[in-house]
Scaffold this motif. Structure first.
Motif, PDB file in Angstrom:
ATOM      1  N   LEU B  32       0.836  -1.206   0.000  1.00 12.85           N
ATOM      2  CA  LEU B  32       0.000   0.000   0.000  1.00 12.85           C
ATOM      3  C   LEU B  32       0.871   1.257   0.000  1.00 12.85           C
ATOM      4  N   LEU B  36       0.928   4.210  -2.808  1.00 12.72           N
ATOM      5  CA  LEU B  36       0.762   5.643  -2.560  1.00 12.72           C
ATOM      6  C   LEU B  36       1.935   6.435  -3.135  1.00 12.72           C
ATOM      7  N   VAL B  39       1.372   6.815  -6.774  1.00  6.30           N
ATOM      8  CA  VAL B  39       0.385   7.858  -7.063  1.00  6.30           C
ATOM      9  C   VAL B  39       1.001   9.245  -6.895  1.00  6.30           C
ATOM     10  N   ALA B  49       2.744  19.331  -8.146  1.00  4.76           N
ATOM     11  CA  ALA B  49       3.877  19.006  -7.272  1.00  4.76           C
ATOM     12  C   ALA B  49       3.493  19.105  -5.800  1.00  4.76           C
ATOM     13  N   PHE B  50       2.618  20.062  -5.474  1.00  5.69           N
ATOM     14  CA  PHE B  50       2.208  20.247  -4.079  1.00  5.69           C
ATOM     15  C   PHE B  50       1.445  19.021  -3.581  1.00  5.69           C
ATOM     16  N   ALA B  51       0.511  18.548  -4.405  1.00  5.58           N
ATOM     17  CA  ALA B  51      -0.248  17.354  -4.024  1.00  5.58           C
ATOM     18  C   ALA B  51       0.679  16.150  -3.909  1.00  5.58           C
ATOM     19  N   LEU B  54       2.407  16.341  -0.582  1.00  2.00           N
ATOM     20  CA  LEU B  54       1.484  16.030   0.509  1.00  2.00           C
ATOM     21  C   LEU B  54       1.158  14.540   0.537  1.00  2.00           C
ATOM     22  N   GLU B  55       1.082  13.940  -0.648  1.00  5.50           N
ATOM     23  CA  GLU B  55       0.806  12.493  -0.701  1.00  5.50           C
ATOM     24  C   GLU B  55       1.896  11.719   0.030  1.00  5.50           C
ATOM     25  N   THR B  58       1.848  13.057   4.061  1.00 10.42           N
ATOM     26  CA  THR B  58       0.675  12.750   4.876  1.00 10.42           C
ATOM     27  C   THR B  58       0.197  11.318   4.687  1.00 10.42           C
ATOM     28  N   TYR B  59       0.002  10.927   3.430  1.00  9.44           N
ATOM     29  CA  TYR B  59      -0.537   9.579   3.206  1.00  9.44           C
ATOM     30  C   TYR B  59       0.507   8.514   3.518  1.00  9.44           C
ATOM     31  N   ILE B  63      -0.330   8.647   7.794  1.00  8.84           N
ATOM     32  CA  ILE B  63      -1.451   7.711   7.892  1.00  8.84           C
ATOM     33  C   ILE B  63      -0.948   6.275   7.924  1.00  8.84           C
ATOM     34  N   LEU B  66       0.308   5.301  11.278  1.00  9.33           N
ATOM     35  CA  LEU B  66      -0.813   4.927  12.150  1.00  9.33           C
ATOM     36  C   LEU B  66      -1.178   3.458  11.943  1.00  9.33           C
ATOM     37  N   PHE B  67      -1.276   3.074  10.667  1.00 10.73           N
ATOM     38  CA  PHE B  67      -1.612   1.685  10.365  1.00 10.73           C
ATOM     39  C   PHE B  67      -0.575   0.733  10.954  1.00 10.73           C
ATOM     40  N   LEU B 148     -11.166  17.497  11.535  1.00 15.12           N
ATOM     41  CA  LEU B 148      -9.978  16.910  12.155  1.00 15.12           C
ATOM     42  C   LEU B 148     -10.100  16.939  13.666  1.00 15.12           C
TER      43      LEU B 148
END
Lengths: 103, 189
Positions: B32, B36, B39, B49-51, B54-55, B58-59, B63, B66-67, B148
């Motif tokens: 996974l 990510l 992606v 580029a900003f997304a 962040l991917e 953050t992802y 995240i 956390l998993f 949030l």
């Protein structure tokens, strides 16, 4: 400058990833895998937004992606807390174990 | 950079397929993370580029951590050590490693060619995103912050109850709590 990527391909990829995530949600019964598949689906949605935003060179796609991202973060925090609770109550990770609500 | 898009798309689809077919949660998690990251490469080739940043942050960063934490928390018990030795085998990490190597190769190729400009119709700069976020989408940002906050409070509430329940079970056995005891007696297979 090379030719840009057609928007259809990006949307096709987003659709494929979303379908894979949906299959994961439907097929798996382990609740951790269901949460992971939900992440895949949310990510695919964000990809569709970013693709559409890139097609028209607008920032709105990325803004929507940011909203999806924050929603995914909140969902994961609550979802994983629920996973821990399920585990502590039912001693299993089977999602069907919690199919009955004792209201 | 068109080739970068197609290779990253293939990596994303393959690793996502592996996520939903793996039996071991940690294996699925590794795939996974690779998915990510792929992606994120796709975001970059689309000019976002900003997304993409962040991917990754953050992802694939927050995240997924956390998993990992929760899966490590869940794996308590006698079979955990057996699984641990099984996880250290070559078979468990060679797949994600190969897929991640493909992405690293793409990164090295793009940097070596010096063409960091994305070939999209017009790359969307982070500045534009920020202006849109704090201009017309200001209400959405406030709502996201509320969401949030609600998520944090909800997770804290659930986690606190869980801890208290363990204490209570340890103190005076199980079955003396309304809904929780019900579930324990009912569906403990």
């Amino acid at each position: 400058m090379m030719a840009s990527i057609p928007m259809e391909y990006g949307l096709l990829l987003a659709g494929t990833l979303f379908a894979l995530g949906l299959i994961g949600v439907l097929v798996r019964r382990n609740i951790v895998f269901i949460l992971m598949s939900l992440e895949i689906m949310l990510n695919a949605t964000g990809l569709a937004f970013v693709t559409a935003g890139a097609r028209w060179a607008q920032a709105d796609g990325q803004v929507m992606y940011l909203f999806i991202l924050s929603m995914a973060a909140a969902e994961v925090a609550v979802g994983l807390a629920l996973v821990l609770k399920l585990r502590s109550q039912f001693k299993t990770l089977d999602a069907d174990a919690a199919s009955r609500m004792h209201g | 950079m068109n080739a970068a898009f197609y290779i990253a798309a293939a990596v994303a689809v393959i690793s996502t397929l592996m996520v939903i077919t793996r039996l071991n949660a940690i294996h699925a998690l590794l795939y996974l993370i690779v998915s990510l990251l792929a992606v994120a490469v796709i975001f970059f080739t689309l000019g976002a580029a900003f997304a993409a940043a962040l991917e990754v942050i953050t992802y694939a960063g927050a995240i997924m951590v956390l998993f990992v934490f929760v899966i490590m928390l869940l794996n308590m018990g006698p079979q955990a050590t057996a699984q641990e030795s099984q996880w250290l085998s070559l078979k468990s990490w060679i797949g994600p490693a190969i897929l991640a190597l493909i992405l690293v190769g793409e990164l090295a190729f793009i940097i070596a060619r010096g063409s960091l400009r994305a070939p999209a119709p017009g790359p969307v700069e982070p500045k534009q995103v920020g202006e849109a976020l704090f201009g017309p989408y200001l209400l959405g940002v406030e709502l996201a912050s509320l969401l949030l906050l609600a998520g944090m409070v909800g997770a804290y509430h659930l986690g606190r109850e869980w801890g208290a329940e363990i204490e209570r079970e340890g103190a005076r056995g199980q079955g003396d709590k309304g809904t929780g005891g019900h579930g324990d007696n009912g569906i403990n297979v």
